[in-house]
Motif scaffolding. Structure first.
Motif: not given
Length: 309
Positions: A176-192
């Motif tokens: 249950d350890k929380e971390r922040l991971v950068p996400i690329s523009d291409s990955a965000l675009h594919e999710i959208q």
């Protein structure tokens, strides 16, 4: 025998180990602990023991690998699985043993397969976007490769974990350890792009927050993603052994090649111990050696001379 009776089978197996095999309490506890992995898998997959085939057990082996269990522990669990199925045959519950050809993982240091960016692109290009799940699968592959998530982290990804403006994902990892991971523009675009299809779906109550869903409107399982990744790699003509974990390894290897600090990679992957992350230095050295042998002028000259002999 129905899945509700798996607990009965477990009790009978314990009795067999104690009375027929004469095992100690500690040994019996170890065997049943390992069998619980299998029984939970059968329940999750809604499988009856009499319907289990070798393919199902190979998928189970892949699932415990994806869970991050050490090779030695995987080998022990699969040994327990084979013992359990032998008991089922001996007791007359099964006619044939589906675990007979089940292979255990190689114990020892193992450098995992990695994919190049070009191979990832080939996998994404092989996806049929005319199918309803096509864009979803493309988004999954891009997120796994761009963010280096564990498959368990991906299936549990929710919309409130995506910070689109800041380009970060909030991930709850092991322990249950929380971390922040950068996400690329291409990955965000594919999710959208996936959301256009997702918004047309009938979603089950309680599943609305999960980003990735199956055709029944429920969040995906590890096994579903494993099968999809393997099938997509095959369709792309990739002969390597590919799993969701391969994309995580590829993510880390590309970071190291690009000059990222090992501590930064450790944070990105959510490794508690830096020693776990250090395997990627071995991968990079292996790759570097291949590059030197292929491209160094001394080696090129030597290879040319050998061809002339």
């Amino acid at each position: 025998m129905q899945n509700d009776d798996l607990s009965v089978l477990r009790r009978r197996y314990v009795r067999y180990l104690r009375l027929e095999r004469g095992y100690s309490d500690n040994t019996i506890e170890a065997y049943t602990h390992d069998i619980d992995y299998l029984l939970n898998y059968l329940r999750n997959e809604n499988l009856k023991v009499e319907d289990v085939k070798l393919d199902n057990l190979e998928n189970f082996a892949a699932v415990i690998y994806e869970f991050g269990i050490a090779s030695s522990s995987q080998a022990r669990i699969l040994c327990g699985v084979r013992s359990f199925f032998k008991y089922l045959v001996i007791s007359g519950i099964l006619k044939d043993d589906p675990s007979e050809l089940l292979e255990a993982p190689t114990v020892g240091e193992h450098l995992p397969e990695v994919l190049s960016t070009e191979e990832i692109d080939r996998m994404e290009a092989a996806i049929d976007l005319s199918k309803w799940e096509g864009q979803r699968n493309r988004a999954i592959i891009e997120v796994l490769f761009s963010c280096g998530l564990r498959v368990s982290e991906l299936v549990n990804l929710k919309f409130n974990d995506i910070f689109e403006r800041e380009k970060f994902l909030r991930i709850i990892g092991k322990g249950d350890k929380e971390r922040l991971v950068p996400i690329s523009d291409s990955a965000l675009h594919e999710i959208q792009l996936w959301l256009y299809d997702r918004n047309l779906m009938k979603i089950k109550p309680g599943e609305q927050d999960y980003v990735f869903l199956n055709r029944r409107g429920a969040h995906l399982t590890r096994t579903m993603i494993l099968i999809m990744i393997k099938r997509t790699a095959e369709e792309a003509g990739i002969t390597k052994t590919v799993s969701p974990h391969t994309l995580r390894h590829s993510f880390a290897t590309e970071l190291l090649k690009g000059g990222a600090d090992l501590r930064a990679i450790q944070e990105m992957l959510g490794h508690e111990n830096i020693k776990t992350t250090q395997i990627y230095t071995h991968i990079d050295i292996t790759t570097l050696r291949k590059e030197i042998l292929t491209h160094h002028p001394r080696n090129i000259k030597e290879n040319t001379d050998k061809q002339l002999i």
